[in-house]
Design a protein around this motif. Structure first.
Motif, PDB file in Angstrom:
ATOM      1  N   PHE A  31       0.906  -1.311  -0.126  1.00  0.00           N
ATOM      2  CA  PHE A  31      -0.050  -0.039   0.043  1.00  0.00           C
ATOM      3  C   PHE A  31       0.790   1.281   0.008  1.00  0.00           C
ATOM      4  O   PHE A  31       0.603   2.194  -0.889  1.00  0.00           O
ATOM      5  N   SER A  32       1.878   1.244   0.931  1.00  0.00           N
ATOM      6  CA  SER A  32       2.732   2.417   1.030  1.00  0.00           C
ATOM      7  C   SER A  32       3.515   2.584  -0.368  1.00  0.00           C
ATOM      8  O   SER A  32       3.569   3.721  -0.738  1.00  0.00           O
ATOM      9  N   GLN A  33       4.017   1.660  -1.074  1.00  0.00           N
ATOM     10  CA  GLN A  33       4.774   1.834  -2.359  1.00  0.00           C
ATOM     11  C   GLN A  33       3.686   2.131  -3.287  1.00  0.00           C
ATOM     12  O   GLN A  33       4.068   3.109  -4.103  1.00  0.00           O
ATOM     13  N   VAL A  34       2.641   1.626  -3.529  1.00  0.00           N
ATOM     14  CA  VAL A  34       1.608   1.764  -4.734  1.00  0.00           C
ATOM     15  C   VAL A  34       1.124   3.323  -4.650  1.00  0.00           C
ATOM     16  O   VAL A  34       0.686   3.950  -5.336  1.00  0.00           O
ATOM     17  N   ILE A  35       0.323   3.253  -3.433  1.00  0.00           N
ATOM     18  CA  ILE A  35      -0.473   4.460  -3.109  1.00  0.00           C
ATOM     19  C   ILE A  35       0.141   5.630  -2.952  1.00  0.00           C
ATOM     20  O   ILE A  35       0.051   6.891  -3.343  1.00  0.00           O
ATOM     21  N   THR A  36       1.418   5.596  -1.906  1.00  0.00           N
ATOM     22  CA  THR A  36       1.913   6.781  -1.369  1.00  0.00           C
ATOM     23  C   THR A  36       3.312   7.111  -1.907  1.00  0.00           C
ATOM     24  O   THR A  36       3.938   7.909  -1.262  1.00  0.00           O
ATOM     25  N   ASP A  37       3.781   6.071  -2.924  1.00  0.00           N
ATOM     26  CA  ASP A  37       5.379   6.378  -3.017  1.00  0.00           C
ATOM     27  C   ASP A  37       6.144   6.288  -1.872  1.00  0.00           C
ATOM     28  O   ASP A  37       7.319   6.991  -1.783  1.00  0.00           O
ATOM     29  N   ASN A  38       5.634   5.487  -0.836  1.00  0.00           N
ATOM     30  CA  ASN A  38       6.526   5.194   0.444  1.00  0.00           C
ATOM     31  C   ASN A  38       6.617   6.697   1.240  1.00  0.00           C
ATOM     32  O   ASN A  38       7.541   6.796   2.279  1.00  0.00           O
ATOM     33  N   LYS A  39       5.797   7.602   1.108  1.00  0.00           N
ATOM     34  CA  LYS A  39       5.829   8.815   1.966  1.00  0.00           C
ATOM     35  C   LYS A  39       5.251   8.644   3.435  1.00  0.00           C
ATOM     36  O   LYS A  39       5.436   9.243   4.090  1.00  0.00           O
ATOM     37  N   TYR A  40       4.231   7.723   3.189  1.00  0.00           N
ATOM     38  CA  TYR A  40       3.795   7.329   4.887  1.00  0.00           C
ATOM     39  C   TYR A  40       3.968   5.799   5.117  1.00  0.00           C
ATOM     40  O   TYR A  40       3.161   5.057   4.913  1.00  0.00           O
ATOM     41  N   PRO A  41       5.137   5.383   5.489  1.00  0.00           N
ATOM     42  CA  PRO A  41       5.419   4.026   5.889  1.00  0.00           C
ATOM     43  C   PRO A  41       4.753   3.642   6.954  1.00  0.00           C
ATOM     44  O   PRO A  41       4.496   2.381   7.226  1.00  0.00           O
ATOM     45  N   ARG A  42       4.248   4.374   7.969  1.00  0.00           N
ATOM     46  CA  ARG A  42       3.724   4.176   9.138  1.00  0.00           C
ATOM     47  C   ARG A  42       2.222   3.742   8.993  1.00  0.00           C
ATOM     48  O   ARG A  42       1.332   4.482   8.382  1.00  0.00           O
ATOM     49  N   VAL A  43       1.799   2.764   9.628  1.00  0.00           N
ATOM     50  CA  VAL A  43       0.344   2.399   9.344  1.00  0.00           C
ATOM     51  C   VAL A  43      -0.723   3.643  10.124  1.00  0.00           C
ATOM     52  O   VAL A  43      -1.542   4.074   9.504  1.00  0.00           O
ATOM     53  N   ALA A  44      -0.325   4.302  11.103  1.00  0.00           N
ATOM     54  CA  ALA A  44      -1.048   5.470  11.618  1.00  0.00           C
ATOM     55  C   ALA A  44      -1.114   6.653  10.662  1.00  0.00           C
ATOM     56  O   ALA A  44      -2.110   7.105  10.537  1.00  0.00           O
ATOM     57  N   ASP A  45       0.019   6.930  10.271  1.00  0.00           N
ATOM     58  CA  ASP A  45       0.119   8.064   8.981  1.00  0.00           C
ATOM     59  C   ASP A  45      -0.813   7.655   7.802  1.00  0.00           C
ATOM     60  O   ASP A  45      -1.537   8.334   7.369  1.00  0.00           O
ATOM     61  N   GLN A  46      -0.651   6.358   7.438  1.00  0.00           N
ATOM     62  CA  GLN A  46      -1.481   5.920   6.327  1.00  0.00           C
ATOM     63  C   GLN A  46      -2.884   6.084   6.574  1.00  0.00           C
ATOM     64  O   GLN A  46      -3.528   6.669   5.576  1.00  0.00           O
ATOM     65  N   ARG A  47      -3.306   5.765   7.795  1.00  0.00           N
ATOM     66  CA  ARG A  47      -4.753   5.655   8.022  1.00  0.00           C
ATOM     67  C   ARG A  47      -5.032   7.320   8.114  1.00  0.00           C
ATOM     68  O   ARG A  47      -6.225   7.853   7.734  1.00  0.00           O
ATOM     69  N   ARG A  48      -4.242   8.084   9.019  1.00  0.00           N
ATOM     70  CA  ARG A  48      -4.626   9.507   9.124  1.00  0.00           C
ATOM     71  C   ARG A  48      -4.695  10.497   7.948  1.00  0.00           C
ATOM     72  O   ARG A  48      -5.359  11.245   7.641  1.00  0.00           O
ATOM     73  N   TYR A  49      -3.565  10.284   7.101  1.00  0.00           N
ATOM     74  CA  TYR A  49      -3.304  11.097   5.936  1.00  0.00           C
ATOM     75  C   TYR A  49      -3.773  10.530   4.603  1.00  0.00           C
ATOM     76  O   TYR A  49      -4.125  11.302   3.693  1.00  0.00           O
ATOM     77  N   VAL A  50      -3.917   9.254   4.511  1.00  0.00           N
ATOM     78  CA  VAL A  50      -4.380   8.652   3.366  1.00  0.00           C
ATOM     79  C   VAL A  50      -5.773   8.083   3.281  1.00  0.00           C
ATOM     80  O   VAL A  50      -6.607   8.367   2.436  1.00  0.00           O
ATOM     81  N   ILE A  51      -5.837   6.910   4.046  1.00  0.00           N
ATOM     82  CA  ILE A  51      -7.119   5.870   3.809  1.00  0.00           C
ATOM     83  C   ILE A  51      -8.326   6.745   4.267  1.00  0.00           C
ATOM     84  O   ILE A  51      -9.362   6.659   3.541  1.00  0.00           O
ATOM     85  N   ASP A  52      -8.311   7.210   5.512  1.00  0.00           N
ATOM     86  CA  ASP A  52      -9.495   7.475   6.277  1.00  0.00           C
ATOM     87  C   ASP A  52      -9.996   8.719   5.332  1.00  0.00           C
ATOM     88  O   ASP A  52     -11.141   8.856   4.994  1.00  0.00           O
ATOM     89  N   PRO A  53      -9.145   9.936   5.168  1.00  0.00           N
ATOM     90  CA  PRO A  53      -9.712  11.014   4.350  1.00  0.00           C
ATOM     91  C   PRO A  53      -9.884  10.712   2.653  1.00  0.00           C
ATOM     92  O   PRO A  53     -10.869  11.300   2.168  1.00  0.00           O
ATOM     93  N   GLY A  54      -9.200   9.627   2.288  1.00  0.00           N
ATOM     94  CA  GLY A  54      -9.412   8.873   1.011  1.00  0.00           C
ATOM     95  C   GLY A  54     -10.870   8.445   0.753  1.00  0.00           C
ATOM     96  O   GLY A  54     -11.643   8.664  -0.103  1.00  0.00           O
ATOM     97  N   ILE A  55     -10.986   7.575   1.564  1.00  0.00           N
ATOM     98  CA  ILE A  55     -12.290   6.660   1.678  1.00  0.00           C
ATOM     99  C   ILE A  55     -13.530   7.783   1.914  1.00  0.00           C
ATOM    100  O   ILE A  55     -14.715   7.580   1.303  1.00  0.00           O
ATOM    101  N   GLU A  56     -13.430   8.844   2.750  1.00  0.00           N
ATOM    102  CA  GLU A  56     -14.417   9.682   2.920  1.00  0.00           C
ATOM    103  C   GLU A  56     -14.637  10.330   1.751  1.00  0.00           C
ATOM    104  O   GLU A  56     -15.861  10.613   1.139  1.00  0.00           O
ATOM    105  N   GLU A  57     -13.944  10.955   1.164  1.00  0.00           N
ATOM    106  CA  GLU A  57     -14.173  11.605  -0.400  1.00  0.00           C
ATOM    107  C   GLU A  57     -14.509  10.744  -1.308  1.00  0.00           C
ATOM    108  O   GLU A  57     -15.404  11.014  -2.083  1.00  0.00           O
ATOM    109  N   ILE A  58     -14.008   9.374  -1.324  1.00  0.00           N
ATOM    110  CA  ILE A  58     -14.482   8.481  -2.339  1.00  0.00           C
ATOM    111  C   ILE A  58     -15.993   8.111  -2.148  1.00  0.00           C
ATOM    112  O   ILE A  58     -16.719   8.166  -3.140  1.00  0.00           O
ATOM    113  N   ASN A  59     -16.261   7.794  -1.039  1.00  0.00           N
ATOM    114  CA  ASN A  59     -17.658   7.621  -0.809  1.00  0.00           C
ATOM    115  C   ASN A  59     -18.588   8.778  -0.962  1.00  0.00           C
ATOM    116  O   ASN A  59     -19.656   8.534  -1.406  1.00  0.00           O
TER     117      ASN A  59
END
Length: 108
Positions: A31-59
């Motif tokens: 996920f880190s490689q494909v979606i964020t180009d390794n910008k967010y390697p930590r799970v907490a950061d992936q959730r906070r900056y990518v996944i949660d806001p992304g899902i909210e906007e996508i939905n």
């Protein structure tokens, strides 16, 4: 309406291509490689900056509905580390109309 956030667009494009599967397991590192180009390697950061806001906007703005759960490895204390994301993807149907053209969703 279009997706405005960079990672929302990447996440949408990836998940939209998998919508027929209904569910996609994605390793945290992949996920880190494909979606964020390794910008967010930590799970907490992936959730906070990518996944949660992304899902909210996508939905809110696209032709699919997405939810996610974390898959954890087993550990002695019962709080194993997250090793995968399990994305659940469903197509929205607007009153029987065909889904929106996915190529026109992402802000370029």
């Amino acid at each position: 309406m279009q997706l405005k956030k960079k990672y929302s667009c990447r996440l949408y494009e990836y998940l939209r291509s998998m919508v027929n599967l209904g569910c996609v397991n994605l390793n945290v590192d992949t996920f880190s490689q494909v979606i964020t180009d390794n910008k967010y390697p930590r799970v907490a950061d992936q959730r906070r900056y990518v996944i949660d806001p992304g899902i909210e906007e996508i939905n809110a703005t696209t032709d699919i509905t997405v939810s996610v759960e974390e898959v954890r490895e087993a550990s002695a204390n019962g709080k194993g580390k997250t090793v995968q994301y399990k994305f659940h993807i469903k197509e929205k149907f607007n009153g029987g109309l065909p889904p929106t053209n996915p190529e026109r969703i992402c802000y370029q």
